[in-house]
Scaffold this motif. Structure first.
Motif, PDB file in Angstrom:
ATOM      1  N   SER A   1       0.841  -1.196   0.000  1.00 26.25           N
ATOM      2  CA  SER A   1       0.000   0.000   0.000  1.00 26.25           C
ATOM      3  C   SER A   1       0.876   1.245   0.000  1.00 26.25           C
ATOM      4  CB  SER A   1      -0.874   0.014   1.240  1.00 26.25           C
ATOM      5  OG  SER A   1      -0.080   0.287   2.361  1.00 26.25           O
ATOM      6  N   THR A   2       0.243   2.362  -0.270  1.00 28.62           N
ATOM      7  CA  THR A   2       1.011   3.605  -0.274  1.00 28.62           C
ATOM      8  C   THR A   2       1.545   3.909   1.117  1.00 28.62           C
ATOM      9  OG1 THR A   2      -0.943   4.939   0.198  1.00 28.62           O
ATOM     10  CG2 THR A   2      -0.411   4.564  -2.120  1.00 28.62           C
ATOM     11  N   ALA A   3       0.836   3.467   2.114  1.00 28.18           N
ATOM     12  CA  ALA A   3       1.307   3.699   3.481  1.00 28.18           C
ATOM     13  C   ALA A   3       2.681   3.075   3.675  1.00 28.18           C
ATOM     14  CB  ALA A   3       0.315   3.113   4.470  1.00 28.18           C
ATOM     15  N   THR A   4       2.810   1.861   3.195  1.00 25.73           N
ATOM     16  CA  THR A   4       4.099   1.185   3.336  1.00 25.73           C
ATOM     17  C   THR A   4       5.178   1.871   2.506  1.00 25.73           C
ATOM     18  OG1 THR A   4       3.024  -0.913   3.793  1.00 25.73           O
ATOM     19  CG2 THR A   4       5.280  -1.003   3.011  1.00 25.73           C
ATOM     20  N   VAL A   5       4.793   2.311   1.335  1.00 22.57           N
ATOM     21  CA  VAL A   5       5.764   3.039   0.512  1.00 22.57           C
ATOM     22  C   VAL A   5       6.275   4.231   1.289  1.00 22.57           C
ATOM     23  CG1 VAL A   5       6.043   4.457  -1.543  1.00 22.57           C
ATOM     24  CG2 VAL A   5       4.760   2.325  -1.667  1.00 22.57           C
ATOM     25  N   SER A   6       5.357   4.966   1.854  1.00 20.01           N
ATOM     26  CA  SER A   6       5.745   6.141   2.620  1.00 20.01           C
ATOM     27  C   SER A   6       6.656   5.754   3.778  1.00 20.01           C
ATOM     28  CB  SER A   6       4.493   6.840   3.143  1.00 20.01           C
ATOM     29  OG  SER A   6       4.838   7.883   4.011  1.00 20.01           O
ATOM     30  N   ARG A   7       6.285   4.713   4.466  1.00 23.90           N
ATOM     31  CA  ARG A   7       7.101   4.275   5.599  1.00 23.90           C
ATOM     32  C   ARG A   7       8.515   3.928   5.170  1.00 23.90           C
ATOM     33  NH1 ARG A   7       2.087   2.432   8.548  1.00 23.90           N
ATOM     34  NH2 ARG A   7       1.701   0.893   6.935  1.00 23.90           N
ATOM     35  N   VAL A   8       8.624   3.220   4.082  1.00 25.61           N
ATOM     36  CA  VAL A   8       9.961   2.812   3.622  1.00 25.61           C
ATOM     37  C   VAL A   8      10.783   4.034   3.244  1.00 25.61           C
ATOM     38  CG1 VAL A   8      11.231   1.638   1.791  1.00 25.61           C
ATOM     39  CG2 VAL A   8       9.242   0.550   2.828  1.00 25.61           C
ATOM     40  N   LEU A   9      10.143   4.929   2.498  1.00 23.39           N
ATOM     41  CA  LEU A   9      10.891   6.065   1.988  1.00 23.39           C
ATOM     42  C   LEU A   9      11.210   7.133   3.038  1.00 23.39           C
ATOM     43  CD1 LEU A   9      11.002   4.725  -0.532  1.00 23.39           C
ATOM     44  CD2 LEU A   9       9.354   6.289  -1.538  1.00 23.39           C
ATOM     45  N   ASN A  10      10.535   7.054   4.175  1.00 22.99           N
ATOM     46  CA  ASN A  10      10.818   8.043   5.221  1.00 22.99           C
ATOM     47  C   ASN A  10      11.277   7.391   6.503  1.00 22.99           C
ATOM     48  OD1 ASN A  10       9.902   9.889   3.380  1.00 22.99           O
ATOM     49  ND2 ASN A  10       7.807   9.684   4.108  1.00 22.99           N
ATOM     50  N   GLY A  11      10.496   7.601   7.526  1.00 19.46           N
ATOM     51  CA  GLY A  11      10.847   7.106   8.847  1.00 19.46           C
ATOM     52  C   GLY A  11      11.328   5.665   8.823  1.00 19.46           C
ATOM     53  N   SER A  12      10.760   4.888   8.000  1.00 12.79           N
ATOM     54  CA  SER A  12      11.183   3.517   7.757  1.00 12.79           C
ATOM     55  C   SER A  12      11.142   2.613   8.989  1.00 12.79           C
ATOM     56  CB  SER A  12      12.580   3.490   7.127  1.00 12.79           C
ATOM     57  OG  SER A  12      13.412   4.467   7.705  1.00 12.79           O
ATOM     58  N   ALA A  13      10.461   3.052  10.038  1.00 15.17           N
ATOM     59  CA  ALA A  13      10.416   2.212  11.227  1.00 15.17           C
ATOM     60  C   ALA A  13       9.493   1.010  11.003  1.00 15.17           C
ATOM     61  CB  ALA A  13       9.898   3.028  12.414  1.00 15.17           C
ATOM     62  N   GLY A  14      10.004  -0.149  11.303  1.00 19.92           N
ATOM     63  CA  GLY A  14       9.198  -1.355  11.290  1.00 19.92           C
ATOM     64  C   GLY A  14       8.493  -1.723  10.006  1.00 19.92           C
ATOM     65  N   VAL A  15       9.254  -2.039   8.985  1.00 24.38           N
ATOM     66  CA  VAL A  15       8.690  -2.627   7.774  1.00 24.38           C
ATOM     67  C   VAL A  15       9.535  -3.869   7.503  1.00 24.38           C
ATOM     68  CG1 VAL A  15       8.364  -2.365   5.292  1.00 24.38           C
ATOM     69  CG2 VAL A  15       7.976  -0.427   6.807  1.00 24.38           C
ATOM     70  N   ARG A  16       8.880  -4.948   7.202  1.00 23.91           N
ATOM     71  CA  ARG A  16       9.627  -6.187   7.017  1.00 23.91           C
ATOM     72  C   ARG A  16      10.615  -6.053   5.867  1.00 23.91           C
ATOM     73  NH1 ARG A  16       5.245 -10.254   6.705  1.00 23.91           N
ATOM     74  NH2 ARG A  16       5.954 -10.316   4.549  1.00 23.91           N
ATOM     75  N   ALA A  17      11.739  -6.719   6.025  1.00 21.25           N
ATOM     76  CA  ALA A  17      12.867  -6.557   5.095  1.00 21.25           C
ATOM     77  C   ALA A  17      12.467  -6.806   3.644  1.00 21.25           C
ATOM     78  CB  ALA A  17      14.017  -7.469   5.494  1.00 21.25           C
ATOM     79  N   ASP A  18      11.687  -7.859   3.401  1.00 23.58           N
ATOM     80  CA  ASP A  18      11.377  -8.178   2.001  1.00 23.58           C
ATOM     81  C   ASP A  18      10.507  -7.105   1.358  1.00 23.58           C
ATOM     82  OD1 ASP A  18       9.391  -8.853   3.767  1.00 23.58           O
ATOM     83  OD2 ASP A  18       8.588 -10.471   2.531  1.00 23.58           O
ATOM     84  N   LYS A  19       9.542  -6.618   2.113  1.00 20.65           N
ATOM     85  CA  LYS A  19       8.685  -5.561   1.560  1.00 20.65           C
ATOM     86  C   LYS A  19       9.508  -4.302   1.322  1.00 20.65           C
ATOM     87  CE  LYS A  19       4.411  -7.387   2.760  1.00 20.65           C
ATOM     88  NZ  LYS A  19       3.044  -7.217   2.305  1.00 20.65           N
ATOM     89  N   ARG A  20      10.336  -4.017   2.304  1.00 13.20           N
ATOM     90  CA  ARG A  20      11.190  -2.851   2.160  1.00 13.20           C
ATOM     91  C   ARG A  20      11.959  -2.936   0.857  1.00 13.20           C
ATOM     92  NH1 ARG A  20      13.403   0.539   5.136  1.00 13.20           N
ATOM     93  NH2 ARG A  20      12.632  -0.411   7.046  1.00 13.20           N
TER      94      ARG A  20
END
Lengths: 350, 350
Positions: free
Chosen positions: A28-47
């Motif tokens: 989801s876009t939420a995860t995209v945002s998380r990866v590209l910014n704060g990046s706290a707590g996203v599983r390695a493969d999704k990242r």
DNA sequence: ACGGTTTCTGAAAGCGCTTTCAGATAGCCA
DNA sequence: TGGCTATCTGAAAGCGCTTTCAGAAACCGT
């Protein structure tokens, strides 16, 4: 053979947005945002998938959307009186250096020593949504501070000190006074000043005041005919000195508002057959790059522009990040002694 | 008595937004927007009410929201090699002047003669959402143009001409060649060059090439020991000329990459007892403000920086507004003759 | 006074991102 | 293996403005 024609990439439909990346990466876009910014707590493969997709698509987040969403623009404004003035450019340059490191962009504007224009430019920057503002000097349009306050952003003023506002600078009066005292100590009694325009320019004004007071404290005075105000520049320096000579007994030493003015005055002095420093000692302001190369090398008050810029940057960054700061940072100017100053040839009795 | 404490306006809850204005004026946000922008077709009384309310509230539209909504940021970027270089500052200044008139903000960045850094800075600006980009010169990072194209914004390059990209500039080789020809016409046979760093700097390179070719066309050559590359500045000019003298028979004339370099070279020449222009003719580049005041006044190639900036601004504005433009604008540099050039004292046979 | 225009106006749908909130997954211990 | 907690993740709600679209109001001629 000169490479592909420019148009090949041009009609690239539309630049990719977060949703495109999300699709491609299967998140989801939420995860995209998380990866590209704060990046706290996203599983390695999704990242990894997101990174990959962003890379492939050449995704660059839309700054406006981000700014709107975070309510921070990551840009700070600066309004300087004259962007072609060496001292201000140096400050801007070092200021930007700091900001850049912290991820901020500098947006600089030119106000041309006019309060209305300064207000206009500052307003323009405020509208743009800058997160902080750097100003020069202590004299501003009466509405300016209210407008800044209304936007709720921090500001810092540079070059002049102030009791009321956060500032990074030096005591213009005191450092000019130091130059005056130095000349008096050398034995000079008739000391002149050539400054740039002082209207709406507290720095220039303070310097002259400082000199006048220093002289008075030593039982001397700044004669009105030795107090010249010109528009900046080498030509101005020549004119100014010519003007000074027209007004009675010539000074044995002068203090100039910039090194350019000092340069001009030296040229005029030489043209009149005066020897520097034999007949005339000259002190400049700013320690411009050419100052040590003049003939004779110019004694000058060095303003630590780079440090002012750094300190102003640090100050603003700290405040934008909600960290505590000192309101007043003093970065003293320094008198650099070179060959353009010497005791007067025949010491004048007072 | 020093005025109200700063905090009085600070906690102003939150800056007013369009909805607040709408409420106060008894209209919808759509009407507020209409009044504050295009303003087409809103009844006079409502218009007045909105103006009034906006005034009262001190409403300033949020730039990010507007940018997001209109998809135009009303800002253009510029990346210059060195923001402390007079020529670039003048271009930026006039460039900004034009942009400002058209309602655009200039965001300038410093790349320091490094292609990677230039790419980084340009990317940074692109992320910010600038609507157009000004670059200096014709040599850039291989990825740069693709990135710009991907954002679909217009760019213009300055100072150098180009067949492939929109540009505003002059023929560096040709104008330097003109200076060389002038010296040859005066009777000079041994002509030297002191330029700034040429790596990733097509302007510097083109100038030297232009000079070398001009000399060859006249049956002369640029001797390797008379072809000096230094880092910019007065000190560099001194070093460069010293270096040149160390390499065999001295030149009778030199062409320098900037007026600063020329200044340095003149200082060194004088220190060595050489007379300018008697023993050595000197030509600079840029017509800096001090050039006419040097002793002797410096012959130099004047770059019409202000016109370049204006033309670049006009070009970009036109393209951002979808108007047609010419791809190439030539603004020729001009050889300004002053006292630092003269026929060689004893004309050299070839 | 009425239908047909023309002019205004507001509701609502985005613009593209961040971030909350709650639901889904995975991880862990007994 | 089941139940509980700790992690992840996506849907959805904004951020504050512009702009479309359709309905309301004003205007017109007869």
């Amino acid at each position: 053979m000169l490479g592909v024609p420019e148009e090949i990439l041009e009609p690239l439909s539309r630049s990719p947005v977060a949703r495109d990346v999300a699709h491609r990466a299967g998140v989801s876009t939420a995860t995209v945002s998380r990866v590209l910014n704060g990046s706290a707590g996203v599983r390695a493969d999704k990242r990894a998938a997101v990174m990959r997709a962003a890379q492939d698509l050449g995704f660059v987040a839309n700054g406006a959307a981000r700014a709107l969403s975070t309510r921070r623009f990551m840009a700070v404004g600066a309004v300087v009186p004259n962007i072609e003035n060496e001292a201000f450019v140096r400050v801007l340059s070092s200021f930007q250096e700091r900001l850049r490191q912290a991820g901020y962009t500098l947006v600089a504007a030119n106000a041309g020593y006019d309060l209305e224009d300064e207000l206009r430019e500052a307003t323009f920057l405020l509208e743009r949504g800058v997160d902080g503002l750097m100003l020069v000097g202590d004299i501003h349009h009466p509405d300016l501070h209210a407008r800044i306050a209304r936007h709720g952003i921090p500001m810092v003023q540079t070059f002049s000190l102030s009791r009321e506002r956060p500032c990074v600078g030096f005591d213009n009066a005191a450092s000019a006074a130091r130059a005056a005292n130095y000349l008096v100590d050398l034995g000079h009694r008739r000391i002149g000043v050539i400054s740039g325009l002082r209207k709406d320019n507290d720095r220039g004004g303070a310097r002259v005041t400082g000199i006048a007071q220093a002289l008075e404290a030593r039982g001397l005075r700044l004669a009105p005919e030795h107090d010249i105000e010109i528009s900046y520049g080498i030509g101005g320096g020549r004119d100014g000195f010519r003007q000074m000579l027209a007004g009675g007994p010539p000074p044995t030493a002068i203090i100039c508002g910039t090194d350019q003015i000092a340069f001009g005055a030296m040229i005029e002095a030489r043209a009149r057959g005066l020897d520097v420093p034999g007949d005339l000692s000259v002190i400049g302001h700013n320690d411009s790059d050419f100052a040590p190369f003049l003939d004779p090398a110019l004694t000058t008050i060095r303003i630590h522009s780079a440090e002012i810029g750094h300190a102003a940057g640090d100050h603003l960054i700290a405040r934008m990040q909600g960290r505590p700061v000192v309101r007043l940072t003093q970065i003293d100017a320094e008198l650099i002694l070179r060959a353009s100053t010497a005791p007067p040839r025949k010491p004048d009795g007072v």
